[in-house]
Design a protein around this motif. Structure first.
Motif, PDB file in Angstrom:
ATOM      1  N   ASN A  71       0.767  -0.939  -0.157  1.00 34.54           N
ATOM      2  CA  ASN A  71      -0.018   0.023  -0.007  1.00 34.54           C
ATOM      3  C   ASN A  71       1.088   1.359  -0.125  1.00 34.54           C
ATOM      4  O   ASN A  71       2.159   1.126   0.364  1.00 34.54           O
ATOM      5  N   ILE A  72       0.224   2.493  -0.259  1.00 41.05           N
ATOM      6  CA  ILE A  72       0.971   3.764  -0.243  1.00 41.05           C
ATOM      7  C   ILE A  72      -0.062   4.638   0.518  1.00 41.05           C
ATOM      8  O   ILE A  72      -1.246   4.682   0.110  1.00 41.05           O
ATOM      9  N   LEU A  73       0.524   5.283   1.540  1.00 45.82           N
ATOM     10  CA  LEU A  73       0.089   6.409   2.117  1.00 45.82           C
ATOM     11  C   LEU A  73       0.675   7.592   1.905  1.00 45.82           C
ATOM     12  O   LEU A  73       1.979   7.773   1.936  1.00 45.82           O
ATOM     13  N   PHE A  74      -0.053   8.545   1.256  1.00 50.89           N
ATOM     14  CA  PHE A  74       0.509   9.723   0.524  1.00 50.89           C
ATOM     15  C   PHE A  74      -0.116  10.994   1.347  1.00 50.89           C
ATOM     16  O   PHE A  74      -1.170  11.168   1.189  1.00 50.89           O
ATOM     17  N   ILE A  75       0.901  11.554   2.201  1.00 48.73           N
ATOM     18  CA  ILE A  75       0.393  12.520   3.088  1.00 48.73           C
ATOM     19  C   ILE A  75       1.066  13.648   2.649  1.00 48.73           C
ATOM     20  O   ILE A  75       2.113  14.021   2.224  1.00 48.73           O
TER      21      ILE A  75
END
Length: 547
Positions: free
Chosen positions: A6-10
């Motif tokens: 997954n990718i958490l793009f903040i």
């Protein structure tokens, strides 16, 4: 650890790169973001492609420069044919989900002209995301915002009125109960008229955690890219207690400006110095009044990151999720006699960028600082590599202007770019337009490498900063006779960038080979420039005999 799934793009809004302790702020301590940097790579020279919200985000979400995608100002719509983050990641089996801001605007005329369906319109309008919820943080009008999800939720928490976003979350209250409208800086030192846990940053993070928990519990457990897009510390500059008065003048970085900057100033720079936000922040007492709230909002973001990362540890998500932390641009806050963010100095165009990759391939770079120039258009190519589970040849994504950051994160030998580019369309800015410039003359381009920052304008002299000897960017060498050769060198670099062929968006190299290069054209019988049959390449002669 396994590779990232997954990718958490903040992304924070209007967060200066130098207002995090891992980037050197001496008094604004951000331990949770710092710990992320200790577990990943901190990029020291990351640049946005425009220092204005809408175009900056349009470049991020398309992977293309401002002059490529055309969404050049706030509220300028993207063309319908532009590919977005969902167009790249969804076919690779990765959901793209939004909690927070995009600033994207669809091109309604083309949607109508092409008969785009209502479902597809929504996808385009959200920049390629399924919107868990969208909030661009601009709700001054009660009539338009009454039924916005955050306002509905605030009323459920007991806040009265049609627009508690404006009257509570972004208004402040003094000890006597007087309410201050957050759009005016006079109220910045007082606490927001809301409980801290109900303010925008905790609410947005809460919604992101809700999504992650639901996605983890799902039977399909489909990989996702979640864009957690925070509205703060963008104005209105109102912070809830206790964050509103955590900081004072003793905690500030000194304002970075000199009177010499005003002498023979470049006319466009001078025009921006005349903007209302610039003349307001020229009063250092106003800066000192508002800066504690700005710093407090950043501290609140860091505290929320601590809660978020602890939640992800509990859910087992830190082991399979790439985390990207960045900002869409910075904030002048009086530096260089400017307010807001509309020009090219590092306090505006340079942003924090921290990437944590859980895979073993990233172990060699954990806690390191990457000094090579990178651009936020490099994020989508990086995400494509993660979603595909391998590096994807750049010519297979011919629309993408950026380069995948994975080779840098995985300590691989790679030929990297020499400079970063940032652009501004200032046709909608009052100061430069007051100079009498037409809209076609109101474009500027910055090229920055490790030594110089060169800024070009239409029919006006350039600006030049020596970043090695003048890292504070206080001396413009755009007319200095000793730097004429340097200016010409950087003008040539910029011209080379412009004519690089990056506008070839419908045919990759294999297509060109198939239709126009090699012997394929001759095999199809399209024979140009040959004297006779014997003059043809041998394989074409053989092909013609057999066919």
């Amino acid at each position: 650890m396994p590779d990232a799934k997954n990718i958490l793009f903040i992304m924070s809004d209007q967060l200066r790169w130098d207002y995090l302790s891992c980037y050197g702020h001496p008094h604004l301590h951000t331990p949770n973001i710092d710990r992320l940097a200790e577990r990943g790579v901190r990029f020291d020279r990351a640049y946005v492609q425009s220092p204005i919200c809408g175009p900056a985000r349009a470049s991020v979400l398309t992977g293309r420069y401002l002059s490529s995608n055309g969404a050049s100002t706030n509220f300028a719509p993207l063309r319908v044919d532009e590919l977005n983050i969902g167009d790249y990641l969804n076919p690779l089996g990765m959901r793209t989900v939004l909690t927070g801001k995009t600033h994207m605007v669809p091109y309604i005329k083309d949607l109508d002209r092409l008969g785009i369906s209502a479902e597809q319109r929504k996808y385009i309008a959200e920049g390629g995301f399924e919107a868990e919820f969208r909030d661009d943080g601009l709700h001054p009008s009660a009539e338009r915002s009454k039924n916005h999800h955050y306002n509905v939720w605030l009323r459920e928490q007991g806040y009265e009125g049609d627009n508690p976003w404006n009257t509570h979350a972004n208004s402040s209250v003094d000890d006597a109960g007087n309410i201050y409208d957050g759009w005016f800086l006079e109220g910045a030192k007082f606490p927001a008229n809301i409980k801290e846990e109900h303010s925008e940053t905790p609410y947005t993070v809460m919604r992101a955690m809700e999504f992650m928990k639901e996605a983890s519990a799902s039977q399909s457990a489909e990989p996702w890219c979640l864009h957690l897009s925070l509205i703060k510390p963008h104005w209105p500059i109102i912070a809830p207690a206790p964050y509103n008065d955590m900081y004072s003048e003793k905690d500030f970085i000194a304002v970075n400006k000199s009177e010499a900057e005003k002498e023979n100033a470049h006319p466009v720079f001078e025009a921006f110095m005349g903007h209302k936000d610039s003349t307001t922040y020229a009063d250092d007492t106003i800066r000192e009044h508002a800066l504690p709230a700005y710093m407090g909002l950043i501290k609140q973001i860091d505290d929320q990151m601590g809660k978020l990362f602890a939640f992800m540890e509990e859910q087992g998500l830190m082991d399979n999720t790439m985390i990207v932390f960045t900002s869409d641009h910075g904030d002048y806050f009086g530096d260089h006699h400017l307010g807001e963010k509309d020009f090219f100095h590092d306090c505006s165009a340079k942003v924090p960028l921290i990437i944590y990759d859980p895979s073993d391939a990233a172990n060699a770079t954990r806690g390191t600082v990457e000094a090579r120039p990178v651009e936020l258009i490099d994020l989508i190519p990086t995400f494509v590599d993660i979603a595909a589970g391998k590096a994807v040849a750049s010519d297979k994504n011919i629309r993408l202007d950026g380069m995948s950051l994975l080779p840098l994160i995985h300590n691989q030998d790679v030929k990297w770019k020499d400079f970063a580019v940032c652009e501004i369309d200032f046709a909608d800015r009052r100061g430069p337009r007051a100079m009498g410039l037409s809209s076609h003359e109101s474009w500027s381009v910055m090229l920055a490498d490790e030594h110089y920052k060169y800024i070009a304008f239409h029919n006006l002299r350039p600006m030049l900063f020596d970043l090695k000897n003048d890292p504070m960017e206080l001396t413009d060498l755009g007319e200095h006779p000793d730097f004429a050769d340097i200016r010409n060198q950087y003008k040539d670099k910029l011209l080379s960038w412009f004519i690089s062929g990056r506008w070839r968006t419908t045919m990759d190299d294999s297509d060109l080979e198939r239709v126009g290069l090699g012997v394929n054209r001759e095999k199809k019988g399209v024979i140009i420039g040959y004297w006779d049959e014997a003059d043809l390449p041998a394989e074409v002669q053989e092909h013609r005999k057999l066919n």
